[in-house]
Design an enzyme around this catalytic site. Structure first.
Site, PDB file in Angstrom:
ATOM      1  N   ASP A   4       0.860  -1.190   0.000  1.00 49.97           N
ATOM      2  CA  ASP A   4       0.000   0.000   0.000  1.00 49.97           C
ATOM      3  C   ASP A   4       0.893   1.236   0.000  1.00 49.97           C
ATOM      4  O   ASP A   4       1.705   1.425   0.913  1.00 49.97           O
ATOM      5  CB  ASP A   4      -0.902  -0.045   1.259  1.00 49.97           C
ATOM      6  CG  ASP A   4      -1.796   1.183   1.374  1.00 49.97           C
ATOM      7  OD1 ASP A   4      -1.830   1.994   0.424  1.00 49.97           O
ATOM      8  OD2 ASP A   4      -2.452   1.329   2.416  1.00 49.97           O
ATOM      9  N   ASP A 104      -3.653   2.481  -5.410  1.00 47.79           N
ATOM     10  CA  ASP A 104      -2.318   2.405  -4.799  1.00 47.79           C
ATOM     11  C   ASP A 104      -2.109   1.160  -3.928  1.00 47.79           C
ATOM     12  O   ASP A 104      -1.280   1.170  -3.034  1.00 47.79           O
ATOM     13  CB  ASP A 104      -2.038   3.679  -3.983  1.00 47.79           C
ATOM     14  CG  ASP A 104      -2.798   3.707  -2.672  1.00 47.79           C
ATOM     15  OD1 ASP A 104      -3.851   3.058  -2.574  1.00 47.79           O
ATOM     16  OD2 ASP A 104      -2.317   4.370  -1.733  1.00 47.79           O
ATOM     17  N   GLU A 105      -2.875   0.110  -4.194  1.00 44.10           N
ATOM     18  CA  GLU A 105      -2.747  -1.102  -3.381  1.00 44.10           C
ATOM     19  C   GLU A 105      -2.764  -2.343  -4.243  1.00 44.10           C
ATOM     20  O   GLU A 105      -3.524  -2.411  -5.208  1.00 44.10           O
ATOM     21  CB  GLU A 105      -3.939  -1.225  -2.416  1.00 44.10           C
ATOM     22  CG  GLU A 105      -3.782  -0.471  -1.138  1.00 44.10           C
ATOM     23  CD  GLU A 105      -4.965  -0.669  -0.197  1.00 44.10           C
ATOM     24  OE1 GLU A 105      -5.308  -1.817   0.099  1.00 44.10           O
ATOM     25  OE2 GLU A 105      -5.526   0.356   0.212  1.00 44.10           O
TER      26      GLU A 105
HETATM   27  N1  DCP Z   1      -8.658   8.784  -1.663  1.00 44.65           N
HETATM   28  C1  DCP Z   1      -9.644   9.751  -1.834  1.00 44.65           C
HETATM   29  N2  DCP Z   1     -10.685   9.853  -0.955  1.00 44.65           N
HETATM   30  C2  DCP Z   1     -10.773   9.013   0.116  1.00 44.65           C
HETATM   31  C3  DCP Z   1      -9.788   8.028   0.312  1.00 44.65           C
HETATM   32  C4  DCP Z   1      -8.731   7.939  -0.612  1.00 44.65           C
HETATM   33  O1  DCP Z   1      -9.583  10.507  -2.824  1.00 44.65           O
HETATM   34  N3  DCP Z   1     -11.790   9.148   0.985  1.00 44.65           N
HETATM   35  C5  DCP Z   1      -7.538   8.711  -2.625  1.00 44.65           C
HETATM   36  C6  DCP Z   1      -6.387   9.551  -2.157  1.00 44.65           C
HETATM   37  C7  DCP Z   1      -5.366   8.587  -1.634  1.00 44.65           C
HETATM   38  C8  DCP Z   1      -5.638   7.348  -2.447  1.00 44.65           C
HETATM   39  O2  DCP Z   1      -7.034   7.382  -2.753  1.00 44.65           O
HETATM   40  O3  DCP Z   1      -4.045   9.060  -1.767  1.00 44.65           O
HETATM   41  C9  DCP Z   1      -5.296   6.064  -1.729  1.00 44.65           C
HETATM   42  O4  DCP Z   1      -6.103   5.920  -0.565  1.00 44.65           O
HETATM   43  P1  DCP Z   1      -5.547   5.356   0.804  1.00 44.65           P
HETATM   44  O5  DCP Z   1      -6.711   5.034   1.640  1.00 44.65           O
HETATM   45  O6  DCP Z   1      -4.552   4.268   0.564  1.00 44.65           O
HETATM   46  O7  DCP Z   1      -4.840   6.619   1.476  1.00 44.65           O
HETATM   47  P2  DCP Z   1      -3.402   7.248   1.300  1.00 44.65           P
HETATM   48  O8  DCP Z   1      -2.554   6.460   0.359  1.00 44.65           O
HETATM   49  O9  DCP Z   1      -3.558   8.676   0.977  1.00 44.65           O
HETATM   50  O10 DCP Z   1      -2.816   7.175   2.781  1.00 44.65           O
HETATM   51  P3  DCP Z   1      -2.185   5.952   3.590  1.00 44.65           P
HETATM   52  O11 DCP Z   1      -0.774   6.348   3.856  1.00 44.65           O
HETATM   53  O12 DCP Z   1      -3.005   5.916   4.847  1.00 44.65           O
HETATM   54  O13 DCP Z   1      -2.316   4.714   2.770  1.00 44.65           O
HETATM   55 CA    CA Z   2      -2.285   4.201   0.515  1.00 44.40          CA
END
Ligand code: DCP
Ligand code: CA
Length: 367
Positions: A4, A104-105
Site C-alpha cells: 500500500d 495504490d494497493e
Molecule cells: N482517496 C480519496 N478519498 C478518500 C480516500 C482515498 O480521494 N476518501 C484517494 C487519495 C489517496 C488514495 O485514494 O491518496 C489512496 O487511498 P488510501 O486510503 O490508501 O490513502 P493514502 O494512500 O492517501 O494514505 P495511507 O498512507 O493511509 O495509505
Molecule cells: Ca495508501
C-alpha cells in the site's frame, strides 16, 4: 503480501515539487461552488498531525491548519493514474500472481518466490520497498501474512514506510487485541452493532457464537466475520479482469495531431501491453484505440481480427491504422492516447489441451 503506497496522491505531489515536502500537504477535490467547497482527498503525514484526513471538508482542513504554512492542491487524476500504472507494472514483476485492489494497493502472491519462508518473505518485501524507492522515489507500507486478510491488516498496522510480517503462529496474538473495525467489512455501523453484542475486540468476535453471528448478520456475512476474526481466508491472489481486457493510457508531451508523435507513444503502450500478456499466455482478437481530445472528450475505435494473435507487430500496425482512420475524421488535437486489447483466448499448450479435454469429458459424462 499487501503493498500500500503511503499518502499516495500527496506523496506524488511532493515528488513533483520537493519544496513542499516538509510542509503539511492537502490534496483536495474542489467542487467549485465556492472557493473552499469540496473534500480532502488525502493529506501527507505532516498534515495528519493536525487531524487533517481523507473525506473531511476543505474548509475544516483550512481551519485546522490556520496560521500554518500548509499547501493545498487540487487532485490531478491523470498524473496519479499514470504513476499508478508504472508502480503496478513494477510490483507485478515481483509476484507469482498479482491482484491490484485500488489505485495504490495490490496483493502479491510470493509463496513460491520465497519458498514459503516468512524470514525470506521479510527480506523480499524490503527489496520491493527499496526498488520502489529507487525507481519511483516512493515509500509504501507492506504487510506479509499467510493469506490476504492477514496481509492487509498487517500492512494497515504500521504506516507510513512500514513492514509488518505475521507468521501463521502469530495470527492469534496479532489479531486478538485489535478493535473489530480493523477487519475489512466492519464499518462504523457494524462496529456499533457489535458493541451492543458485547463484541469490541477481534478476540471477542472470535469467541462469539457463530450461529448468533449468522442470525444477526446473515449467513454469508456472519460466517465471514467468524473466519475473519480467526485470521482464516482462502481467497486466491488473482489478477482482476483476467478475462476481460488489458489497457494502457498515457498523456502526450504536447497536444498534437501529428501521426508520428502519436505512433511513437502508441508503440510504447503496445509494447507494455504485450509484455503484460506474454507471461499469461494469452492471445487477443479485439484491438481498441482511445483518444482523449483537447476538449477532454474521449473517442474510441476498435477492430476485431479474424484470428487471435499475440504478435506485437500486428498490434502496432492495427493501432496505427486505427489512429490514422480516426485522425482523418477528427479536427481536434489529441491530448492522451490509449490502447486496449480484449476478446482473449488462452494459448493452448499440448498438456493443457489434454487436461481441458478430460475435464470436458467428465463434465459431459456427469450430465
Ligand atoms: N482517496 C480519496 N478519498 C478518500 C480516500 C482515498 O480521494 N476518501 C484517494 C487519495 C489517496 C488514495 O485514494 O491518496 C489512496 O487511498 P488510501 O486510503 O490508501 O490513502 P493514502 O494512500 O492517501 O494514505 P495511507 O498512507 O493511509 O495509505
Ligand atoms: Ca495508501
Amino acid at each position: 503480501m499487501l503493498v500500500d503506497l503511503d499518502y499516495f496522491f500527496a506523496q506524488l505531489e511532493e515528488i513533483r515539487d520537493p519544496s513542499i515536502k516538509d510542509k503539511p500537504v492537502v490534496v483536495c477535490v474542489y467542487s467549485g461552488r465556492t472557493p473552499d467547497s469540496g473534500a480532502v482527498s488525502t493529506a501527507n503525514y505532516k498534515a495528519r498531525e493536525y487531524s487533517v484526513k481523507s473525506g473531511i471538508p476543505i474548509y475544516q482542513a483550512k481551519k485546522k491548519l490556520e496560521n500554518v504554512d500548509a499547501v493545498f492542491l487540487p487532485v490531478d487524476d491523470v498524473y496519479y493514474e499514470e504513476a499508478s500504472q508504472k508502480i503496478m507494472d513494477l510490483l507485478r514483476k515481483h509476484a507469482n500472481s498479482f491482484e491490484q485492489v485500488g489505485i495504490d494497493e495490490a496483493f502479491l502472491d510470493v509463496t513460491q518466490k520465497t519458498d514459503c519462508d516468512f524470514q525470506k518473505a521479510r527480506s523480499y518485501a524490503q527489496k520491493i520497498k527499496d526498488d520502489l524507492k529507487a525507481r519511483q522515489g516512493l515509500t509504501c507500507s507492506i504487510g506479509v501474512g499467510p493469506n490476504k486478510l492477514v496481509a492487509k491488516i498487517a500492512a494497515d498496522s504500521q504506516k507510513p514506510d512500514g513492514l509488518t510480517v505475521v507468521t501463521p503462529e502469530q495470527i492469534t496474538s496479532f489479531l486478538a487485541p485489535m478493535p473489530v473495525s480493523r477487519l475489512i467489512g466492519v464499518g462504523i455501523k457494524t462496529t456499533e452493532k457489535m458493541k451492543t453484542l458485547g463484541i469490541n475486540t477481534v478476540e471477542d468476535l472470535a469467541k462469539y457464537d457463530v450461529q448468533k453471528l449468522v442470525s444477526t448478520f446473515g449467513k454469508n456475512i456472519g460466517t465471514y466475520f467468524h473466519y475473519a476474526a480467526l485470521g482464516i481466508d482462502n481467497g486466491p491472489v488473482q489478477e482482476k479482469g483476467e478475462v476481460e481486457s488489458v489497457s494502457r493510457i498515457s498523456t502526450l508531451k504536447q497536444n498534437t495531431d501529428d501521426m508520428n508523435l502519436i505512433t511513437e507513444k502508441a508503440d510504447q503502450l503496445c509494447a507494455e501491453i504485450q509484455a503484460e500478456i506474454l507471461h499469461q499466455g494469452k492471445k487477443f482478437k479485439t484491438i481498441t484505440i482511445i483518444a482523449i481530445m483537447t476538449d477532454l472528450t474521449t473517442k474510441s475505435k476498435s477492430k476485431t481480427l479474424d484470428n487471435p494473435t499475440g504478435d506485437l507487430e500486428m498490434l502496432k500496425t492495427t493501432v496505427k491504422e486505427l489512429f490514422q482512420e480516426y485522425l482523418q475524421e477528427s479536427t481536434l488535437e489529441v491530448r492522451r492516447v490509449g490502447v486496449k486489447i480484449s476478446n482473449f483466448s488462452k494459448e493452448q499448450k499440448t498438456q493443457k489441451q489434454i487436461t481441458s479435454f478430460f475435464n470436458k469429458q467428465i463434465k459431459e459424462d456427469d450430465i
